[in-house]
Design a protein around this motif. Structure first.
Motif, short mmCIF file in Angstrom:
data_model
loop_
_atom_site.label_atom_id
_atom_site.label_comp_id
_atom_site.label_asym_id
_atom_site.label_seq_id
_atom_site.Cartn_x
_atom_site.Cartn_y
_atom_site.Cartn_z
N ILE A 19 0.82 -1.21 0.00
CA ILE A 19 0.00 0.00 0.00
C ILE A 19 0.86 1.27 0.00
O ILE A 19 1.96 1.29 0.56
CB ILE A 19 -0.95 -0.02 1.23
CG1 ILE A 19 -2.11 0.96 1.02
CG2 ILE A 19 -0.20 0.28 2.51
CD1 ILE A 19 -3.24 0.75 2.03
N GLY A 20 0.36 2.32 -0.66
CA GLY A 20 1.00 3.64 -0.59
C GLY A 20 1.99 3.88 -1.71
O GLY A 20 2.61 2.94 -2.22
N LEU A 21 2.14 5.16 -2.11
CA LEU A 21 3.15 5.50 -3.11
C LEU A 21 4.53 5.18 -2.55
O LEU A 21 4.77 5.30 -1.35
CB LEU A 21 3.07 7.01 -3.45
CG LEU A 21 1.83 7.50 -4.19
CD1 LEU A 21 2.03 8.97 -4.57
CD2 LEU A 21 1.53 6.67 -5.42
N ASP A 22 5.43 4.79 -3.44
CA ASP A 22 6.76 4.39 -3.01
C ASP A 22 7.62 5.63 -2.75
O ASP A 22 8.29 6.14 -3.65
CB ASP A 22 7.41 3.50 -4.08
CG ASP A 22 8.74 2.95 -3.62
OD1 ASP A 22 9.12 3.19 -2.45
OD2 ASP A 22 9.41 2.27 -4.42
N ILE A 23 7.55 6.14 -1.51
CA ILE A 23 8.37 7.30 -1.15
C ILE A 23 9.36 6.92 -0.05
O ILE A 23 9.90 7.78 0.64
CB ILE A 23 7.50 8.50 -0.68
CG1 ILE A 23 6.56 8.09 0.47
CG2 ILE A 23 6.69 9.07 -1.83
CD1 ILE A 23 5.84 9.25 1.13
N GLY A 24 9.54 5.61 0.12
CA GLY A 24 10.47 5.15 1.15
C GLY A 24 9.96 5.38 2.55
O GLY A 24 10.74 5.52 3.50
N ALA A 25 8.63 5.44 2.71
CA ALA A 25 8.04 5.72 4.01
C ALA A 25 8.46 4.67 5.04
O ALA A 25 8.48 3.47 4.74
CB ALA A 25 6.51 5.74 3.89
N VAL B 275 1.12 9.21 4.95
CA VAL B 275 1.30 10.17 3.85
C VAL B 275 1.29 9.44 2.50
O VAL B 275 0.63 9.86 1.55
CB VAL B 275 2.63 10.96 4.00
CG1 VAL B 275 2.94 11.76 2.75
CG2 VAL B 275 2.57 11.88 5.22
N ALA B 276 2.03 8.32 2.44
CA ALA B 276 2.12 7.56 1.19
C ALA B 276 0.75 7.03 0.77
O ALA B 276 0.39 7.05 -0.41
CB ALA B 276 3.11 6.40 1.37
N ILE B 277 -0.03 6.58 1.75
CA ILE B 277 -1.37 6.06 1.46
C ILE B 277 -2.28 7.19 0.98
O ILE B 277 -2.97 7.07 -0.04
CB ILE B 277 -1.99 5.39 2.71
CG1 ILE B 277 -1.21 4.12 3.08
CG2 ILE B 277 -3.47 5.05 2.46
CD1 ILE B 277 -1.64 3.50 4.41
#
Lengths: 109, 232
Positions: B198-204, B212-214
């Motif tokens: 889940i979530g954009l791959d921003i290295g969360a 935030v990524a989700i």
């Protein structure tokens, strides 16, 4: 729309005012050109006493719309208002952002 | 504006159904058109296009001028799992303008203390989603990574056409999830719609960063969906 949203929603406010027996006018942004502060579809609702809720600009032309609303409430005739920097009225009431908007103003009922 | 139209419009909006408020700018007459209502001819085509794009505006049809005001339900997020990520996501979603609800049957997690001011339901998704059905304007975020809790709402969200379906878990966890869903008879193309991991791959790394990524991925899904539909 929950209760909290309802209290801020101009169309919900218009329905409540109507139920309270108040005469209401509805103003709607129908067209915008350039940088306009409120998107097409935004509403300002006004009652016969000049109470209002919502917005059709960033506060620049609301005063003029509220004044016109009294005429529309009395006459029952809808009218189209136009505001923009090219327009003399607009120079007075001023869309400071430099945009141009058309506002449709009608009586409810 | 006709008072009946205003009542109908507000009732439809409260019920989270998409509607177009149609005003003839020539004579001031108006009507409320629901997504399911068929309107024939060029005006009908303009209404369909407005539903697709979500954009309000003036259209000229057969010498008449109409204003179409499109009212789409505000997007909302249903989170399965009252976990640490959900605490951060609840706060951020509010700022970004999404309604958010959290569902978790585990009463140790779903406590008022951990989620003050958040719409929180400590019950099984099977029961909650019956009362509060998912729709195309809802994002489903499943973050318990417990199949007993997550699988049912994920399936339900795919069937309801939720604009976003995301599920927490590593690639391995997700591979097992896909196997279970296939085994339960779900269509492979529908399963493909699940955003996992889940979530954009921003290295969360932290729960707040994952939130935030989700949220970014939910926003992307919502905004791009409109463009996709507009092009269709």
């Amino acid at each position: 729309m929950d209760d909290a949203t309802d209290t801020l929603d101009p169309l919900a406010v218009a329905e409540r005012w109507m139920d309270d027996g108040r005469t209401v006018a509805v103003a709607t942004v129908v067209e915008t050109w350039g940088s306009a502060p409120r998107p097409v579809g935004s509403h300002l609702v006004i009652d016969a006493d000049g109470n209002f809720h919502g917005s059709v600009s960033g506060g620049c032309v609301e005063g003029a719309v509220i004044t016109e609303a009294q005429d529309v409430i009395d006459s029952c005739e809808p009218r189209m208002l136009e505001f923009g920097v090219a327009d003399e009225t607009a120079w007075r009431v001023g869309l400071s952002c430099g945009g141009r908007i058309r506002v449709y103003l009608e009586r409810l009922g | 504006m006709d008072p009946h139209c205003l009542r109908k419009l507000n009732a439809e909006r409260r019920a989270r159904r998409a509607v177009v408020s149609l005003t003839d700018l020539g004579d001031g007459r108006d009507r409320i058109v629901r997504e399911a209502d068929a309107v024939v001819g060029p005006l009908g085509e303009a209404i369909t296009a407005a539903f697709r794009s979500g954009r309000s505006g003036v259209v000229e049809v057969e010498g008449r001028s109409y204003f179409l005001n499109v009212h789409l339900p505000p997007p909302r997020i249903v989170v399965i799992g009252a976990v640490h990520i959900s605490q951060a996501l609840a706060a951020m979603a509010k700022v970004a303008g999404f309604d958010l609800s959290i569902v978790d049957p585990r009463t140790a997690f779903a406590t008022e203390e951990r989620f003050a001011g958040v719409d929180l339901v400590a019950d099984w998704p099977e029961d909650v989603l019956k009362q509060r059905p998912l729709d195309a304007y809802t994002a489903l975020v499943a973050v318990t990574h417990d199949p007993k809790i997550d699988d049912f709402p994920i399936r339900t969200a795919l069937e309801a056409g939720c604009f976003y379906v995301g599920a927490l878990g590593s690639r391995k966890t997700h591979a097992r999830r896909v196997e279970r869903l296939l085994g339960a008879g779900m269509d492979a193309a529908a399963i493909e719609r699940i955003r996992a991991p889940i979530g954009l791959d921003i290295g969360a790394a932290s729960p707040a960063e994952i939130a935030v990524a989700i949220l970014a991925e939910v926003i992307e899904a919502f905004r791009r969906r409109e463009l996709n539909r507009g092009a269709a």
